[in-house]
Design a protein around this motif. Structure first.
Motif, PDB file in Angstrom:
ATOM      1  N   UNK A 128       3.629   3.463  -3.225  1.00 19.85           N
ATOM      2  CA  UNK A 128       3.330   3.555  -1.792  1.00 19.85           C
ATOM      3  C   UNK A 128       2.120   2.699  -1.449  1.00 19.85           C
ATOM      4  N   UNK A 129       1.085   2.781  -2.266  1.00 17.82           N
ATOM      5  CA  UNK A 129      -0.118   1.978  -2.041  1.00 17.82           C
ATOM      6  C   UNK A 129       0.210   0.495  -2.037  1.00 17.82           C
ATOM      7  N   UNK A 130       1.041   0.076  -2.994  1.00 15.82           N
ATOM      8  CA  UNK A 130       1.408  -1.341  -3.091  1.00 15.82           C
ATOM      9  C   UNK A 130       2.204  -1.783  -1.862  1.00 15.82           C
ATOM     10  N   UNK A 131       3.144  -0.956  -1.404  1.00 19.22           N
ATOM     11  CA  UNK A 131       3.921  -1.281  -0.205  1.00 19.22           C
ATOM     12  C   UNK A 131       3.013  -1.402   1.020  1.00 19.22           C
ATOM     13  N   UNK A 132       2.081  -0.495   1.141  1.00 24.88           N
ATOM     14  CA  UNK A 132       1.166  -0.529   2.280  1.00 24.88           C
ATOM     15  C   UNK A 132       0.286  -1.774   2.209  1.00 24.88           C
ATOM     16  N   UNK A 133      -0.193  -2.121   1.023  1.00 30.90           N
ATOM     17  CA  UNK A 133      -1.024  -3.325   0.870  1.00 30.90           C
ATOM     18  C   UNK A 133      -0.257  -4.584   1.260  1.00 30.90           C
ATOM     19  N   UNK A 134       1.020  -4.639   0.908  1.00 27.12           N
ATOM     20  CA  UNK A 134       1.842  -5.807   1.262  1.00 27.12           C
ATOM     21  C   UNK A 134       1.994  -5.936   2.778  1.00 27.12           C
ATOM     22  N   UNK A 135       2.143  -4.814   3.456  1.00 23.63           N
ATOM     23  CA  UNK A 135       2.401  -4.835   4.898  1.00 23.63           C
ATOM     24  C   UNK A 135       1.133  -4.920   5.740  1.00 23.63           C
ATOM     25  N   UNK A 136       0.047  -4.325   5.265  1.00 22.80           N
ATOM     26  CA  UNK A 136      -1.161  -4.223   6.083  1.00 22.80           C
ATOM     27  C   UNK A 136      -2.177  -5.286   5.696  1.00 22.80           C
ATOM     28  N   UNK A 137      -2.813  -5.092   4.572  1.00 21.76           N
ATOM     29  CA  UNK A 137      -3.807  -6.037   4.067  1.00 21.76           C
ATOM     30  C   UNK A 137      -4.102  -5.678   2.619  1.00 21.76           C
ATOM     31  N   UNK A 138      -4.777  -6.561   1.930  1.00 22.74           N
ATOM     32  CA  UNK A 138      -5.116  -6.301   0.532  1.00 22.74           C
ATOM     33  C   UNK A 138      -6.174  -5.221   0.399  1.00 22.74           C
ATOM     34  N   UNK A 139      -7.039  -5.139   1.388  1.00 25.50           N
ATOM     35  CA  UNK A 139      -8.118  -4.155   1.328  1.00 25.50           C
ATOM     36  C   UNK A 139      -7.683  -2.881   2.052  1.00 25.50           C
ATOM     37  N   UNK A 140      -7.479  -1.832   1.266  1.00 26.01           N
ATOM     38  CA  UNK A 140      -7.009  -0.567   1.814  1.00 26.01           C
ATOM     39  C   UNK A 140      -7.852   0.567   1.255  1.00 26.01           C
ATOM     40  N   UNK A 141      -8.293   1.432   2.125  1.00 21.10           N
ATOM     41  CA  UNK A 141      -8.970   2.657   1.709  1.00 21.10           C
ATOM     42  C   UNK A 141      -7.935   3.768   1.878  1.00 21.10           C
ATOM     43  N   UNK A 142      -7.460   4.288   0.771  1.00 20.75           N
ATOM     44  CA  UNK A 142      -6.314   5.180   0.738  1.00 20.75           C
ATOM     45  C   UNK A 142      -6.736   6.621   0.499  1.00 20.75           C
ATOM     46  N   UNK A 143      -6.246   7.551   1.331  1.00 25.30           N
ATOM     47  CA  UNK A 143      -6.452   8.981   1.094  1.00 25.30           C
ATOM     48  C   UNK A 143      -5.092   9.664   1.101  1.00 25.30           C
ATOM     49  N   UNK A 144      -4.994  10.733   0.348  1.00 26.80           N
ATOM     50  CA  UNK A 144      -3.726  11.438   0.182  1.00 26.80           C
ATOM     51  C   UNK A 144      -3.961  12.932   0.332  1.00 26.80           C
ATOM     52  N   UNK A 145      -3.010  13.602   0.983  1.00 24.91           N
ATOM     53  CA  UNK A 145      -3.138  15.035   1.239  1.00 24.91           C
ATOM     54  C   UNK A 145      -1.762  15.693   1.125  1.00 24.91           C
ATOM     55  N   UNK A 146      -1.731  16.901   0.607  1.00 21.39           N
ATOM     56  CA  UNK A 146      -0.511  17.699   0.550  1.00 21.39           C
ATOM     57  C   UNK A 146      -0.624  18.781   1.614  1.00 21.39           C
ATOM     58  N   UNK A 147       0.392  18.846   2.491  1.00 20.97           N
ATOM     59  CA  UNK A 147       0.421  19.847   3.561  1.00 20.97           C
ATOM     60  C   UNK A 147       1.829  20.422   3.657  1.00 20.97           C
ATOM     61  N   UNK A 148       2.059  21.608   3.093  1.00 23.68           N
ATOM     62  CA  UNK A 148       3.399  22.205   3.108  1.00 23.68           C
ATOM     63  C   UNK A 148       3.932  22.487   4.514  1.00 23.68           C
ATOM     64  N   UNK A 149       3.074  22.542   5.526  1.00 20.50           N
ATOM     65  CA  UNK A 149       3.525  22.852   6.878  1.00 20.50           C
ATOM     66  C   UNK A 149       4.419  21.758   7.475  1.00 20.50           C
ATOM     67  N   UNK A 150       4.421  20.555   6.895  1.00 15.51           N
ATOM     68  CA  UNK A 150       5.299  19.502   7.432  1.00 15.51           C
ATOM     69  C   UNK A 150       6.722  19.654   6.900  1.00 15.51           C
ATOM     70  N   UNK A 151       6.958  20.625   6.040  1.00 14.51           N
ATOM     71  CA  UNK A 151       8.242  21.044   5.486  1.00 14.51           C
ATOM     72  C   UNK A 151       8.830  20.022   4.523  1.00 14.51           C
ATOM     73  N   UNK A 152       8.920  18.774   4.904  1.00 15.84           N
ATOM     74  CA  UNK A 152       9.453  17.714   4.056  1.00 15.84           C
ATOM     75  C   UNK A 152       9.122  16.369   4.672  1.00 15.84           C
ATOM     76  N   UNK A 153       9.431  15.299   3.964  1.00 20.71           N
ATOM     77  CA  UNK A 153       9.140  13.969   4.470  1.00 20.71           C
ATOM     78  C   UNK A 153       7.675  13.616   4.278  1.00 20.71           C
ATOM     79  N   UNK A 154       7.160  12.792   5.203  1.00 18.27           N
ATOM     80  CA  UNK A 154       5.771  12.344   5.093  1.00 18.27           C
ATOM     81  C   UNK A 154       5.230  11.937   6.447  1.00 18.27           C
TER      82      UNK A 154
END
Length: 183
Positions: free
Chosen positions: A126-152
């Motif tokens: 996911x990080x690599x895909x985002x870097x390709x689309x946005x820019x090489x410099x990415x500050x990435x944060x990740x969170x798990x939230x069961x309330x979204x039920x599924x997906x992202x």
């Protein structure tokens, strides 16, 4: 005076000072730690607006919130802010500094939320895909939230892609409500 204007002016001044002294990265790290302290300890903001505390106590409080050894330049800035009685704006100043810093360095802020935890390999893809689309410099944060039920939910700077099941259910509900009104 407008809170946004105050925060913006102080943040710009701090960035200019940091650029002149080539310490933008160090100040950025200090400000990020300070923001984490504000997020985890809501009473910190209340303490800053407490008229009983002296300016020196407020400087000590903010220094402790930054951690073990904040930079001397950052402490000088905190002293200036408290001297000018603007300590209640420290959180907003810090957030604005982070924004200005990322803009100056061309860094995109990416935050992803999933319903279940992802393994490191999937996160790396996911990080690599985002870097390709946005820019090489990415500050990435990740969170798990069961309330979204599924997906992202993917946030890149000010844009958001909500591909969560929870969002799809909301959209379906709205369509059903709108179709009832037409009948």
């Amino acid at each position: 005076m407008n809170e946004g204007l105050i925060s913006s002016r102080y943040a710009k001044a701090l960035l200019k000072f940091a650029l002149e002294h080539k310490i933008t990265d160090r100040i950025y790290e200090d400000v990020k730690i300070l923001e984490q302290s504000f997020a985890t300890h809501p009473d910190l903001q209340k303490a800053l607006i407490n008229p009983v505390l002296t300016a020196t106590e407020k400087v000590s409080l903010l220094a402790a919130a930054v951690g073990e050894k904040p930079s001397e330049e950052f402490l000088r800035f905190v002293r200036l802010v408290t001297k000018n009685r603007r300590e209640e704006f420290m959180r907003q100043i810090g957030l604005m500094y982070q924004k200005l810093y990322r803009e100056s360095k061309g860094i995109s802020l990416v935050h992803i939320v999933t319903a279940i935890g992802l393994d490191e390999e999937t996160l790396a893809k996911i990080k690599e895909l985002v870097r390709e689309k946005v820019s090489d410099k990415v500050e990435f944060t990740y969170e798990v939230d069961p309330s979204i039920i599924g997906g992202f939910v993917l946030k890149v700077d000010s844009m958001q892609l909500d591909a969560s099941v929870n969002n799809e259910l909301k959209l379906l509900r709205l369509k059903l409500l709108n179709s009832k009104k037409r009948l």
